[in-house]
Design a protein around this motif. Structure first.
Motif, short mmCIF file in Angstrom:
data_model
loop_
_atom_site.label_atom_id
_atom_site.label_comp_id
_atom_site.label_asym_id
_atom_site.label_seq_id
_atom_site.Cartn_x
_atom_site.Cartn_y
_atom_site.Cartn_z
N ASN A 97 35.90 49.62 54.77
CA ASN A 97 36.71 48.82 53.86
C ASN A 97 37.89 48.17 54.53
O ASN A 97 38.76 47.65 53.88
CB ASN A 97 37.22 49.72 52.73
N MET A 105 31.19 37.48 58.69
CA MET A 105 31.45 38.81 58.18
C MET A 105 32.84 39.26 58.55
O MET A 105 33.52 39.91 57.79
CB MET A 105 30.40 39.76 58.76
N LEU A 106 33.24 38.88 59.73
CA LEU A 106 34.53 39.34 60.18
C LEU A 106 35.66 38.52 59.60
O LEU A 106 36.72 39.03 59.31
CB LEU A 106 34.60 39.27 61.71
N CYS A 139 39.15 42.90 57.15
CA CYS A 139 38.54 42.26 58.30
C CYS A 139 39.43 41.20 58.90
O CYS A 139 39.43 40.96 60.07
CB CYS A 139 37.22 41.61 57.88
N LYS A 140 40.16 40.56 58.03
CA LYS A 140 40.87 39.41 58.53
C LYS A 140 42.11 39.80 59.31
O LYS A 140 42.60 39.03 60.10
CB LYS A 140 41.27 38.51 57.35
N LEU A 180 28.78 43.30 53.87
CA LEU A 180 28.14 42.69 55.03
C LEU A 180 28.74 41.34 55.34
O LEU A 180 28.96 40.98 56.49
CB LEU A 180 26.64 42.57 54.78
N LYS A 181 29.02 40.59 54.32
CA LYS A 181 29.55 39.26 54.55
C LYS A 181 31.06 39.22 54.42
O LYS A 181 31.67 38.18 54.63
CB LYS A 181 28.93 38.28 53.54
N SER A 182 31.61 40.32 54.05
CA SER A 182 33.06 40.37 53.90
C SER A 182 33.54 39.36 52.89
O SER A 182 34.53 38.67 53.09
CB SER A 182 33.74 40.11 55.24
N LEU A 183 32.83 39.25 51.80
CA LEU A 183 33.20 38.28 50.79
C LEU A 183 33.13 38.94 49.43
O LEU A 183 32.30 39.80 49.17
CB LEU A 183 32.25 37.08 50.81
N GLU A 184 33.98 38.45 48.56
CA GLU A 184 33.94 38.96 47.20
C GLU A 184 32.84 38.26 46.42
O GLU A 184 32.54 37.09 46.65
CB GLU A 184 35.27 38.68 46.50
N LEU A 232 38.23 34.74 50.50
CA LEU A 232 37.55 35.92 49.98
C LEU A 232 36.20 35.61 49.34
O LEU A 232 35.32 36.44 49.33
CB LEU A 232 38.43 36.61 48.94
N SER A 235 23.42 43.44 50.75
CA SER A 235 23.67 44.25 49.56
C SER A 235 22.83 45.52 49.51
O SER A 235 22.70 46.14 48.49
CB SER A 235 23.47 43.45 48.29
N GLY A 251 35.29 35.96 57.16
CA GLY A 251 35.13 35.40 55.84
C GLY A 251 34.91 33.92 55.85
O GLY A 251 34.89 33.29 54.81
#
Lengths: 264, 446
Positions: free
Chosen positions: A244, A216-217, A247-248, B86-90, A66, A237, A219
């Protein structure tokens, strides 16, 4: 990563990595057989070095699903891998291990390590990771080019572990690029003895990988060569283009979102 | 401390105790005194900031002279977890650094940052409130204008002290990589934020722009071998700053020379000791913290096993090197495996630059007196120190026979690491963060 377990993990390696560890130099006159004999006579150093190499590769492979991986840590580990690789190249042990294990240096027969890893991981998890189609031409081209490199490096690292049984032939080079860090693929590329300068590939596009569609997909970092990612940086950003959705868990759903982004 | 180790007396007061199970969000991630030492700020992994204030010293004949203790002054949520779609990250809400601004009016200002965003917080007190409005009554409800027959002037009446924290500026979207340092400039108008590859200069008043002053990102990312690990402005010269790298080097830059300070003015690096060379040499040389002395003459750097003091006038080697926990040198492989080798310890100067302090494992922290060359190892733990108790020096036994009070290297608890410490700017008061507990130690006054 088991910090609480203290220092009892690798006492063997610790004693081996005592201060002042110097690379053992082989005499110049020794030929391959002599080197082989030398290797067998001093297994501990090479064993420990190999263990360190394996450990480093695992570290680079593991990443937080994450949160973005720590760049400083990744750079330090990668530099360590590079250092080991350079030393092994100088030693000639890299070449030796290559020929020793498979008996032939044919690239075609060898399988990508991330296929190996995925298979073993999938066996552990009991699920089949769906492959998702590539989404731009660059990506596909790169896969075709990289596949041979990746395959060849796989054998060298895999051989000591003798994971032949869990391997299947790689049919579609695109499939295996999905779920793994690009750095791992890059690392294995660097370990390939053919291109001594490929160690720089270790961090190719590591920045852009953060914006990489693979990342992005999934992580994680992937090894897509970037041409379009600079434009993606402007998206950072500023907009929430993706939904939402998780993705994983379902990569296919995000394909068309990815296509939208790629086209822009 | 100016007195030697044996006669050192330190009392401890123990704050912010969490007696239940350790919550990850409560792990303290930064500690910082303000410029007068009156306030102590801590940031934690959950994005919260807790500010402690030193109570006024009570001088009376009845009770003995009691040093002011620190009590909670304000608590607020500085950063929230974010998700980069966009990056799928926290984006972690963990507070990486807090830096105070010098006080210019009744309010206090501090900068707090997580991986991506810096925020300027104003902490102000309110102890009066206006009463006697004409158009609304005391509950805030609007009064019917037709019912008002008399006009009155609102007056300020005392109320219970309320401390409120408000975000005054948000400096966002300027960092691709994780912010590791922020530093307020001595001009009090600008500050810098540093991430792994870039350093940006901000004006406090302007949030939508920042100047990039250092960029070490290679054109070809394949060539990336070095990252920025820490950065700080010179305490007096507003044009000078230093930044440290993962290769164990420090660069001093002068902003007057160029807009982009990619060329350093000074380059500090110690030649490698060939007898200590190993596969881990580079990793343990990576500098985790760099701090200017209060005088501005020296810089101190912390790498994995040592603390080094450098004279700004001498670039080829440090003037002092202190071993923090050299007994770990033979354990580097294990520490590499469990990732402890990547722990980033900070280091601090005392107010007079005569003593330096840094943390270690097993809740140990170390102090080095630069003048007497004495050093001491102390432990921050509840079991071993009651409030007001004098801290006992600890010792790690390297090998051979272990004495009664010593602890062997293999018994050290590597999950208990002291990464963050702070020293009061003028007095011998230190704050030590041990995971989710904050310890404050003071010199005992006889």
């Amino acid at each position: 990563m088991g910090e609480e377990e203290g220092l009892h993990q690798t006492p063997f390696l610790d004693t081996m990595f005592v201060r002042g560890l110097k690379r053992k130099c082989f005499d110049g006159e020794e030929d391959i057989e002599g080197t082989l004999a030398g290797i067998k006579a001093i297994p501990s150093y090479n064993l420990q070095r190999q263990s360190l190499l394996d450990m480093s590769l695992v570290k680079l492979q593991l990443c937080h699903m994450l949160v973005e991986p720590n760049l400083c840590r990744s750079v330090l580990i990668a530099n360590t891998v590079r250092q080991i690789q350079e030393e092994m190249t100088q030693d000639g042990t890299w070449q030796m291990i290559n020929t020793q294990s498979t008996g032939q240096a044919s690239l075609d027969r060898l399988v990508s390590t991330d296929i190996l890893c995925r298979s073993s991981r999938d066996q552990a998890e009991g699920k089949h990771v769906p492959a998702y189609g590539t989404f731009n031409k660059d990506f596909e081209n790169d896969q075709a080019q990289d596949s041979s490199d990746t395959m060849s490096t796989a054998s060298a690292v895999q051989a000591p572990r003798n994971l032949q049984s869990s391997v299947w032939e790689m049919e579609n080079p695109q499939e295996n690029k999905g779920n793994f860090q690009k750095s791992l693929d890059q690392i294995f590329e660097t370990l390939e003895n053919k291109s001594p300068n490929s160690v720089e590939d270790l961090f190719s596009e590591v920045d852009n990988s953060y914006y990489d569609l693979d990342t992005m997909l999934t992580g994680m970092m992937s090894n897509t060569k970037m041409g379009h990612c600079d434009s993606l940086e402007t998206f950072s950003s500023s907009t929430n283009t993706a939904s939402n959705s998780n993705c994983k868990s379902d990569l296919n759903d995000l394909d068309h979102i990815v296509e939208i982004l790629v086209e822009s | 401390m100016e007195e030697d180790a044996e006669t050192r007396k330190i009392s401890s007061s123990f704050l912010r105790d969490h007696s239940y199970a350790t919550e990850a969000a409560d792990i303290i991630s930064t500690v910082e005194f303000n410029h007068t030492g009156e306030l102590l700020a801590t940031g934690d992994k959950g994005g919260r900031v807790v500010i402690f204030q030193r109570e006024q010293e009570v001088k009376s004949k009845n009770q003995p002279h009691r040093r002011g203790e620190y009590n909670v002054y304000s608590t607020f949520q500085s950063h929230e977890p974010e998700f980069d779609y966009l990056k799928s990250l926290e984006i972690e809400e963990k507070i990486n650094k807090i830096r105070w601004l010098p006080q210019q009016n009744a309010a206090y200002f501090l900068l707090s940052t997580n991986d991506k965003t810096v925020k300027l917080w104003k902490v102000s007190e309110r102890d009066k409130r206006p009463e006697g409005y004409n158009l609304k009554d005391e509950d805030g409800r609007l009064r019917d204008p037709s019912m008002i027959t008399v006009l009155r002037v609102p007056v300020l009446r005392p109320m219970d002290l309320m401390v409120e924290a408000t975000p005054r500026r948000v400096f966002a979207n300027a960092h691709t990589y994780h912010i590791n340092s922020i530093s307020v400039n001595s001009d009090y108008e600008t500050y810098m934020s540093a991430d792994d590859l870039r350093i940006n200069l901000w004006n406090f008043e302007i949030t939508n722009q920042s100047f990039n002053i250092v960029d070490i990102k290679p054109a070809n990312m394949e060539e990336l071998t070095e990252v920025i690990t820490a950065a700080e402005f010179h305490p007096h010269h507003c044009n000078t700053f230093v930044y440290s790298s993962s290769k164990g080097t420090i660069r001093l830059c002068d902003m007057r020379t160029a807009a982009l300070c990619d060329r350093h003015a000074k380059f500090f690096e110690e030649p490698e000791d060939p007898s200590n060379r190993s596969f881990f040499s580079e990793i343990i040389s990576s500098i985790s913290d760099v701090k200017f002395s209060h005088s501005g003459r020296y810089i101190m750097t912390r790498d994995y096993l040592t603390v080094k003091v450098w004279d700004l006038n001498m670039e080829n080697r440090p003037i002092e090197t202190y071993q923090v926990h050299d007994y770990l040198r033979s354990k580097l492989c294990s520490l590499y495996e469990n990732d402890c080798i990547f722990d980033k310890f900070e280091c601090v100067w005392n107010g007079s630059d005569s003593v330096i302090m840094t943390g270690s494992y097993n809740n140990f922290f170390r102090m080095f007196d630069r003048n007497t060359k004495r050093d001491v190892t102390l432990e921050a733990s509840r079991e071993n120190s009651k409030p007001r108790a004098i801290l006992k020096p600890r010792k790690v036994c390297v090998g051979g026979k272990r004495r009664k009070d010593e602890i062997s290297v293999d018994s050290l608890d590597f999950s208990k690491k002291i990464l963050h410490t702070a020293w009061h700017p003028s007095e011998n008061i230190i704050a030590v963060a041990a995971t989710n507990n904050l310890y404050i130690f003071q010199d005992k006054v006889n």
